[in-house]
Enzyme design. Structure first.
Site, mmCIF file in Angstrom:
data_model
loop_
_atom_site.group_PDB
_atom_site.id
_atom_site.type_symbol
_atom_site.label_atom_id
_atom_site.label_comp_id
_atom_site.label_asym_id
_atom_site.label_seq_id
_atom_site.Cartn_x
_atom_site.Cartn_y
_atom_site.Cartn_z
ATOM 1 N N THR A 1 -39.651 27.256 -11.349
ATOM 2 C CA THR A 1 -39.976 25.896 -10.902
ATOM 3 C C THR A 1 -40.136 25.111 -12.206
ATOM 4 O OG1 THR A 1 -42.360 26.240 -10.924
ATOM 5 C CG2 THR A 1 -41.250 26.724 -8.867
ATOM 6 N N HIS A 2 -39.720 23.865 -12.197
ATOM 7 C CA HIS A 2 -39.730 23.036 -13.419
ATOM 8 C C HIS A 2 -38.920 23.694 -14.541
ATOM 9 C CE1 HIS A 2 -43.189 20.968 -11.520
ATOM 10 N NE2 HIS A 2 -43.564 22.191 -11.213
ATOM 11 N N GLN B 1 -7.899 -1.728 3.643
ATOM 12 C CA GLN B 1 -6.830 -0.962 3.001
ATOM 13 C C GLN B 1 -7.379 -0.188 1.792
ATOM 14 O OE1 GLN B 1 -2.750 -2.549 2.665
ATOM 15 N NE2 GLN B 1 -3.140 -2.747 0.490
ATOM 16 N N GLU C 1 -18.524 22.881 -15.551
ATOM 17 C CA GLU C 1 -18.867 21.536 -16.045
ATOM 18 C C GLU C 1 -18.030 20.470 -15.357
ATOM 19 O OE1 GLU C 1 -18.605 21.554 -20.328
ATOM 20 O OE2 GLU C 1 -20.031 23.193 -20.493
ATOM 21 N N ASN D 1 -2.670 -2.427 12.878
ATOM 22 C CA ASN D 1 -4.113 -2.197 12.783
ATOM 23 C C ASN D 1 -4.546 -0.927 13.518
ATOM 24 O OD1 ASN D 1 -4.015 -4.559 11.400
ATOM 25 N ND2 ASN D 1 -5.106 -5.792 12.920
ATOM 26 N N SER E 1 0.822 -1.218 0.000
ATOM 27 C CA SER E 1 0.000 0.000 0.000
ATOM 28 C C SER E 1 0.854 1.266 0.000
ATOM 29 C CB SER E 1 -0.930 0.001 1.217
ATOM 30 O OG SER E 1 -0.193 -0.220 2.399
ATOM 31 N N ASN F 1 -16.305 28.381 -23.437
ATOM 32 C CA ASN F 1 -17.056 27.352 -22.711
ATOM 33 C C ASN F 1 -16.850 27.408 -21.196
ATOM 34 O OD1 ASN F 1 -17.973 26.315 -25.182
ATOM 35 N ND2 ASN F 1 -16.110 25.089 -25.405
ATOM 36 N N TYR G 1 -10.198 -6.328 12.124
ATOM 37 C CA TYR G 1 -9.526 -5.827 10.923
ATOM 38 C C TYR G 1 -9.544 -6.859 9.807
ATOM 39 C CZ TYR G 1 -6.032 -4.100 7.695
ATOM 40 O OH TYR G 1 -5.400 -3.672 6.553
ATOM 41 N N LYS H 1 -8.298 3.906 1.382
ATOM 42 C CA LYS H 1 -7.422 5.084 1.227
ATOM 43 C C LYS H 1 -7.483 5.736 -0.141
ATOM 44 C CE LYS H 1 -4.675 3.241 4.792
ATOM 45 N NZ LYS H 1 -5.553 2.037 4.728
HETATM 46 N N1 ARG Z 1 -1.819 -1.180 4.819
HETATM 47 C C1 ARG Z 1 -2.717 -1.637 5.818
HETATM 48 C C2 ARG Z 1 -4.027 -0.895 5.688
HETATM 49 O O1 ARG Z 1 -4.043 0.104 5.075
HETATM 50 C C3 ARG Z 1 -2.134 -1.418 7.161
HETATM 51 C C4 ARG Z 1 -2.624 -2.376 8.206
HETATM 52 C C5 ARG Z 1 -2.014 -3.694 7.986
HETATM 53 N N2 ARG Z 1 -2.492 -4.635 8.954
HETATM 54 C C6 ARG Z 1 -2.427 -5.947 8.740
HETATM 55 N N3 ARG Z 1 -2.929 -6.705 9.662
HETATM 56 N N4 ARG Z 1 -1.945 -6.437 7.662
HETATM 57 O O2 ARG Z 1 -5.031 -1.310 6.149
#
Ligand code: ARG
Length: 480
Positions: free
Chosen positions: A155-156, A322, A290, A110, A23, A285, A317, A325
């Site tokens: 309206t409309h 993940q 837009e 976690n 990640s 434009n 978890y 993000k």
């Molecule tokens: N990259 C992980 C996430 O964004 C971090 C947590 C990882 N935890 C694990 N038990 N593998 O969630």
């Protein structure tokens, strides 16, 4: 491939698996939050006697140096690490050796990632709040300037009754004000610290979770360790609020696009905020409006994506999380850009008051007022409605408007019309007599403007929020 684990494995991770699982390509954004959270964790560990003062100083010193080096471009966040947490820990151990290996005592990735993401998101909530405040200020400026700029209300998308630009903008003021209230709600609900939840079941070390939470400006720690690592409600709520902001921006954009069209010509967008055509030389434009309207889709998409990701997850978890993000970061960037650019574009609009007023005068926008006039002469409203309906039909056939008819013509349809009808149904009268609270009449508008001004004078975006530097414990955080 660099990872924090491996003791129980007999084989190297497959390259593709590593890449799929990693990640760092996106959680590198959490670098600052990861450092901040680790410093707070280590200060707390030392206070509890879990680390020595020396170990704490060495670790916080190492983290500070990593922070500086990354900030100043001397250290690159290498993508050979699995995630930002692994990168920071590996660099720390590289720099300070043995004490670095103790940083992760009583912590899991976690609760670490739950903390980092909350710290990051909390900051974005504040930023969005202040961008909303700036937008509200711009809207208010236009309201103050255009109390007597008449335009048709629809309206409309059919002309309905005359109103003013101040009144129309006032509607958006209310929407973005509610958006700010949502920011404050979310801020308070999310402002609890998950650090100390461990992997899911807390730890056996005597952590002081209140203290750690205080160091990072949280109102306190979260209550249940499983919930702490499994909860993304705050993010979903924020994405929902951001979707609402975009929905409001999108409606506003749509109106600017309409008003800027050849048919309406109510406004002109500045050249600096318009674009041309590669083939049609005459084109100018409204691309910014837009794009804001179009980008609404990706913010809704982020909300739907995260809701769907979370819906079947067992506690606590799961790696699925993940996935929060990338979509969230994209939504954050999109909303910030849209709020900023849309606001600036609003600042460039030139309103074509004569066209707006002329448009408000035709299309029978004074028909309701003509009916109300007859009511004033003792005609029951339902009958007056019928009379004016017939009058409108007569005007359509003649290709004229109610106020252009002679008194004789009017009296042929109803003897209750008198010479004072012309004043009563003039554009100015139609607007000025709408004095109901919330209406466009000048006095009602002045009250609205006063109320809005007082609202924007209020201190701070989120009540009780202190700047990072003046927070108790912040100095300790920086100094280690
Ligand atoms: N990259 C992980 C996430 O964004 C971090 C947590 C990882 N935890 C694990 N038990 N593998 O969630």
């Amino acid at each position: 491939m660099a990872q924090l684990w491996g003791g129980r494995f007999t084989k190297e991770t497959d390259q593709k698996v590593f890449a799929f699982n990693a990640s760092i390509g996106f959680d590198r954004r959490l670098f600052e939050q990861d450092i901040q959270g680790s410093i707070a964790h280590v200060i707390m560990l030392a206070r509890q006697g879990i680390l020595t003062g020396e170990e704490k100083d060495s670790i916080t010193g190492g983290l500070e140096s990593i922070r500086r080096d990354v900030e100043e471009g001397r250290l690159a966040i290498e993508e050979s690490y699995e995630d930002i947490h692994s990168f920071v820990e590996a660099k720390l151990i590289e720099r300070i050796g043995e004490p670095g290996k103790k940083m992760h005592t009583g912590r899991s990735r976690n609760d670490q990632v739950a903390l980092d993401m909350r710290l990051y998101t909390r900051q974005v909530v504040l930023e969005v709040d202040s961008l909303l405040k700036e937008l509200l200020q711009r809207i208010l400026d236009t309201m103050e300037e255009h109390i007597e700029t008449y335009m048709p209300g629809f309206t409309h998308l059919q002309k309905a009754q005359p109103t003013t630009l101040a009144h129309h903008y006032g509607a958006y003021f209310e929407m973005f004000r509610r958006d700010r209230e949502r920011m404050a709600d979310i801020y308070h609900r999310m402002n609890a610290c998950p650090l100390g939840a461990g992997a899911l079941a807390g730890t056996t070390y005597p952590l002081d979770r209140e203290y750690a939470a205080g160091l990072m400006g949280f109102a306190g720690p979260t209550h249940n360790s499983m919930d702490s690592v499994a909860d993304r409600d705050y993010l979903i709520e924020f994405l929902a609020a951001l979707s609402m902001v975009m929905m409001h921006l999108s409606r506003f954009s749509e109106e600017i696009i309409l008003w800027n069209s050849n048919e309406y010509q109510f406004v002109e967008i500045d050249d600096a905020f318009s674009t041309g055509s590669s083939i049609m030389p005459q084109k100018k434009n409204p691309d910014i409006a837009e794009l804001v309207r179009g980008k609404t889709g990706r913010v809704y998409g982020a909300l739907m994506a995260l809701l769907t990701t979370m819906k079947g997850l067992p506690l606590a978890y799961n790696k699925d999380m993940q996935e929060d993000k990338e979509v969230a970061f994209d939504a954050f960037d999109t909303v910030r850009d849209c709020l900023e650019l849309f606001g600036e574009m609003l600042g460039t609009l030139k309103f074509r008051k004569e066209r707006m007023a002329a448009s408000a005068m035709n299309g029978f926008t004074n028909a309701t007022d003509a009916a109300d006039y007859l009511v004033g002469k003792g005609v029951p409203f339902r009958d007056a409605h019928g009379i004016i309906g017939r009058l409108v039909l007569y005007c359509i056939e003649k290709g004229t408007s109610i106020d252009a008819l002679s008194l004789e013509e009017l009296q042929e349809i109803s003897p209750d019309f008198q010479a004072d009808v012309y004043d009563a149904i003039s554009l100015r009268a139609c607007v000025e007599r709408r004095l109901t609270l919330g209406g466009p009449g000048i006095l009602a508008m002045r009250e609205a403007i006063e109320r809005n001004r007082a609202y924007l004078m209020q201190e701070g975006c989120i009540p009780g929020q202190q700047a990072r530097e003046d927070r108790p414990g912040a100095q300790g955080l920086e100094a280690g």
